[in-house]
Design a protein around this motif. Structure first.
Motif, mmCIF file in Angstrom:
data_model
loop_
_atom_site.group_PDB
_atom_site.id
_atom_site.type_symbol
_atom_site.label_atom_id
_atom_site.label_comp_id
_atom_site.label_asym_id
_atom_site.label_seq_id
_atom_site.Cartn_x
_atom_site.Cartn_y
_atom_site.Cartn_z
ATOM 1 N N PHE A 178 -13.969 8.002 33.571
ATOM 2 C CA PHE A 178 -15.260 8.565 33.175
ATOM 3 C C PHE A 178 -15.557 8.212 31.720
ATOM 4 C CE2 PHE A 178 -17.967 11.949 31.477
ATOM 5 C CZ PHE A 178 -18.947 12.052 32.450
ATOM 6 N N ARG A 179 -14.544 8.375 30.844
ATOM 7 C CA ARG A 179 -14.732 8.059 29.423
ATOM 8 C C ARG A 179 -15.015 6.577 29.228
ATOM 9 N NH1 ARG A 179 -9.998 8.950 27.754
ATOM 10 N NH2 ARG A 179 -10.173 11.227 27.950
ATOM 11 N N GLU A 214 -27.290 21.007 33.596
ATOM 12 C CA GLU A 214 -26.466 22.195 33.396
ATOM 13 C C GLU A 214 -25.104 21.823 32.803
ATOM 14 O OE1 GLU A 214 -25.397 26.313 33.606
ATOM 15 O OE2 GLU A 214 -27.278 25.174 33.479
ATOM 16 N N ALA A 215 -24.468 20.771 33.321
ATOM 17 C CA ALA A 215 -23.169 20.340 32.797
ATOM 18 C C ALA A 215 -23.296 19.917 31.341
ATOM 19 C CB ALA A 215 -22.622 19.194 33.641
ATOM 20 N N PHE A 216 -24.356 19.182 31.028
ATOM 21 C CA PHE A 216 -24.567 18.710 29.651
ATOM 22 C C PHE A 216 -24.772 19.902 28.717
ATOM 23 C CE2 PHE A 216 -26.648 16.721 26.077
ATOM 24 C CZ PHE A 216 -26.044 15.474 25.999
ATOM 25 N N HIS A 217 -25.541 20.902 29.180
ATOM 26 C CA HIS A 217 -25.796 22.087 28.355
ATOM 27 C C HIS A 217 -24.508 22.887 28.139
ATOM 28 C CE1 HIS A 217 -28.144 25.477 26.752
ATOM 29 N NE2 HIS A 217 -27.294 26.248 27.433
ATOM 30 N N ARG A 218 -23.719 23.052 29.203
ATOM 31 C CA ARG A 218 -22.478 23.825 29.084
ATOM 32 C C ARG A 218 -21.459 23.114 28.198
ATOM 33 N NH1 ARG A 218 -20.977 26.723 34.882
ATOM 34 N NH2 ARG A 218 -23.049 27.661 35.270
ATOM 35 N N SER A 226 -15.915 16.668 27.302
ATOM 36 C CA SER A 226 -16.519 17.984 27.545
ATOM 37 C C SER A 226 -17.464 17.939 28.740
ATOM 38 C CB SER A 226 -17.277 18.456 26.298
ATOM 39 O OG SER A 226 -16.411 18.567 25.195
ATOM 40 N N VAL A 227 -18.274 16.885 28.804
ATOM 41 C CA VAL A 227 -19.208 16.762 29.925
ATOM 42 C C VAL A 227 -18.437 16.624 31.233
ATOM 43 C CG1 VAL A 227 -21.017 15.323 30.955
ATOM 44 C CG2 VAL A 227 -21.038 15.781 28.494
ATOM 45 N N PHE A 228 -17.354 15.857 31.211
ATOM 46 C CA PHE A 228 -16.537 15.681 32.422
ATOM 47 C C PHE A 228 -15.984 17.017 32.894
ATOM 48 C CE2 PHE A 228 -12.509 15.143 34.603
ATOM 49 C CZ PHE A 228 -12.816 14.199 35.567
#
Length: 575
Positions: A178-179, A214-218, A226-228
């Motif tokens: 992912f990274r 939502e994932a990006f905000h959290r 963090s997004v992952f």
């Protein structure tokens, strides 16, 4: 107007509710209230539950329902097929396919074969498909032929293949991959939230725009690890939850949205918890359908009003232009009287004549155009008619203009009222008033929203579904028989024809490696017998073989074919 949210996480919550409510229940009745909507009424142990499946492009979904919808007096063909195959069967399982928006219900019965109902929620490609125990398509609410999609056909007799996704599972990628993908796309600079959300939706299975936002905000930052983690946590709710459904009411929006978990990137005041997602969806969809019906009714009515208003404005302009030339009738009458007074100067066959103007003190000559094909007296009468018509136009315009201006004012006021109307009934009431006043025409009856293309390139080929759920095709003309055998049938399909007489070519679509059940073979043979020159005989032999053993001799007339490896079914009169 934005569409409803029904992503993979929403389907997971609906699937969990449906699995808990429906597993072990028996299908009591199949209903098809709308063209693209099916409801299964299930019962067991004194309990009843209903499951709704919709393939409507705007409202595609699957969930439990408590509303009993009205159905048409004659059940559609797909409803009949589902009744034949599902009623009386027990629901064995309800499960979501991975993280796709594909729901599978498996049914068992007294026979050894199971049945599967697949609901695919994919916008305009949404579908509801019935499969047999081997995964062969028995029917679909939307059939998809090769002309509509070369990549994936949904037709009876074909093996079912899930829709291709081309997206990665986040768990398969893992944090390191992912990274790497993130860095390859965005480099070392923080990604723009909108661009990151679009990239997540495009690359990873189960990720919707809402879920990505939502994932990006959290995550709190545009940092890939963090997004992952946040995305992994959200997708980890599939399939089992836990879920806490909410209805989203955003200020300024008439309709509501539903999501299976509270959204931290939306204001908490706009989110209202609900105990079950099916109830929330039922309410929100009803609200959205009502809002869309209002928008559709309003736009159609406004379009009709604006067309009528534009027509009135053009007519008013024409009449005002007539009134701006009040001297025209007098000038034409003067010309006609001059022509009558100089009748003796008109030569037959002349295209014009020069005569004195008796209304001018100096009697200067004027030239008047004539019709050479008319006699002198007819030309004079023509001139007086033109003068009378000009005077009539002036009078008509003066009398007509006030009424037209009142009608235009009524249309403009009604247009404003329709724009402010809050219900379909209100819009229809205002349109009805205009129709009664003959200011707008009644709506014309229209056909389906999308014109269906002519099947089989216009050839007269009939389709029948056998008792075993297989498709039987037969031609009604010699040209249709040729097209059916040469262009439509596959090599391993069954081909039938009444022996030694002219008649229909009949095809059973079985597919490679499958045989036609005896009941379907006999049904197809009866079709071949009924559509042959021997239809009135008491005994009709019907030969059948595989399509690959049928040949059309070069240069032979339409409909003629030869075949080998045949077997015979004997059809008697009255069969």
């Amino acid at each position: 107007m934005p569409g409803m949210i029904y992503d993979a996480l929403t389907m997971a919550a609906c699937a969990a509710e449906m699995s808990q409510a429906l597993t072990g229940m028996i299908v009591h009745q199949v209903r098809q209230p709308l063209e693209l909507e099916v409801v299964l009424v299930c019962r067991a142990g004194g309990r009843e539950a209903q499951a709704l499946f919709s393939a409507d492009a705007r409202f595609a979904r699957a969930h439990l329902t408590g509303i009993r919808r009205p159905v048409p007096p004659t059940p559609p063909h797909f409803c009949q097929l589902l009744r034949r195959h599902l009623e009386g069967r027990r629901i064995q399982s309800v499960r979501q396919e991975g993280k796709d928006r594909i729901l599978r219900l498996t049914f068992t019965g007294t026979d050894s074969e199971s049945r599967t109902l697949v609901c695919e929620v994919m916008g305009r490609h949404s579908n509801i498909i019935l499969l047999d125990g081997e995964g062969t398509i028995l029917g679909a609410i939307k059939t998809v032929g090769a002309r509509q999609s070369r990549a994936r056909q949904i037709l009876p007799g074909r093996l079912y293949e899930p829709p291709p996704t081309g997206r990665l599972e986040l768990a398969d990628a893992g944090p390191q991959e992912f990274r790497r993908m993130w860095t390859e796309k965005f480099g070392d600079t923080p990604g723009n939230p909108t661009e990151v959300a679009a990239w997540l939706v495009r690359e990873f299975s189960g990720v919707s725009p809402v879920l990505a936002a939502e994932a990006f905000h959290r995550a709190g930052s545009a940092e890939p690890d963090s997004v992952f983690r946040e995305l992994e946590a959200l997708l980890g709710l599939i399939p089992g939850g836990p879920f806490a459904p909410v209805i989203l009411r955003e200020p300024g929006r008439r309709t509501e949205e539903v999501y299976p978990v509270p959204l931290k990137h939306r204001t908490s005041a706009a989110q209202h918890p609900r105990p079950r997602i099916s109830e929330a969806l039922e309410h929100a969809v009803r609200e959205e359908i009502t809002a869309r019906e209002l928008e559709d009714e309003r736009s159609q009515t406004l379009a009709a009003i604006r067309r009528s208003a534009e027509r009135l404005r053009e007519e008013i302009q024409e009449l005002e232009a007539i009134l701006q030339q009040p001297e025209e009738p007098d000038a034409l009458r003067r010309m006609a009287e001059n022509l009558a007074a100089s009748y003796h100067l008109i030569q037959p066959g002349s295209s014009c004549v020069e005569i004195p103007d008796y209304f001018d003190p100096s009697m200067r000559p004027v030239s008047i155009e004539l019709r050479p094909d008319l006699s002198p007296s007819e030309n004079v009468e023509r001139a007086f008619r033109k003068a009378r018509r000009a005077a009539d136009r002036i009078q008509h315009a003066a009398e007509r203009l006030p009424a037209l201006r009142r009608d235009l004012a009524t249309l403009e006021e009604t247009c404003r009222q329709v724009e402010e109307s809050a219900s379909v009934a209100e819009v229809r009431e205002r349109r009805a008033a205009l129709e009664n006043a003959r200011l707008v025409p009644p709506p014309q009856a229209t056909g389906p929203a999308e014109a269906k293309e002519r099947p089989f390139e216009g050839h007269r080929i009939r389709t029948v579904i056998s008792e075993d759920g297989l498709e039987i095709l037969y031609g009604e003309t010699a040209e249709a028989n040729d097209y059916l055998t040469q262009k439509v049938a596959r090599p391993d399909d069954v081909w039938l024809h009444a022996r030694s007489v002219t008649g229909a070519h009949v095809i059973i679509r079985t597919g490679k490696g499958r045989t036609a059940p005896p009941a379907t073979l006999r049904q197809a043979a009866e079709i071949a017998a009924r559509n042959s020159a021997a239809r009135h005989s008491s005994y009709i032999p019907v030969d059948w073989t595989l399509r690959k053993y049928v040949r059309k001799p070069k240069g032979s007339p339409p409909g003629l074919a030869t075949y080998t490896h045949e077997k015979t079914i004997h059809i008697t009169g009255g069969s």
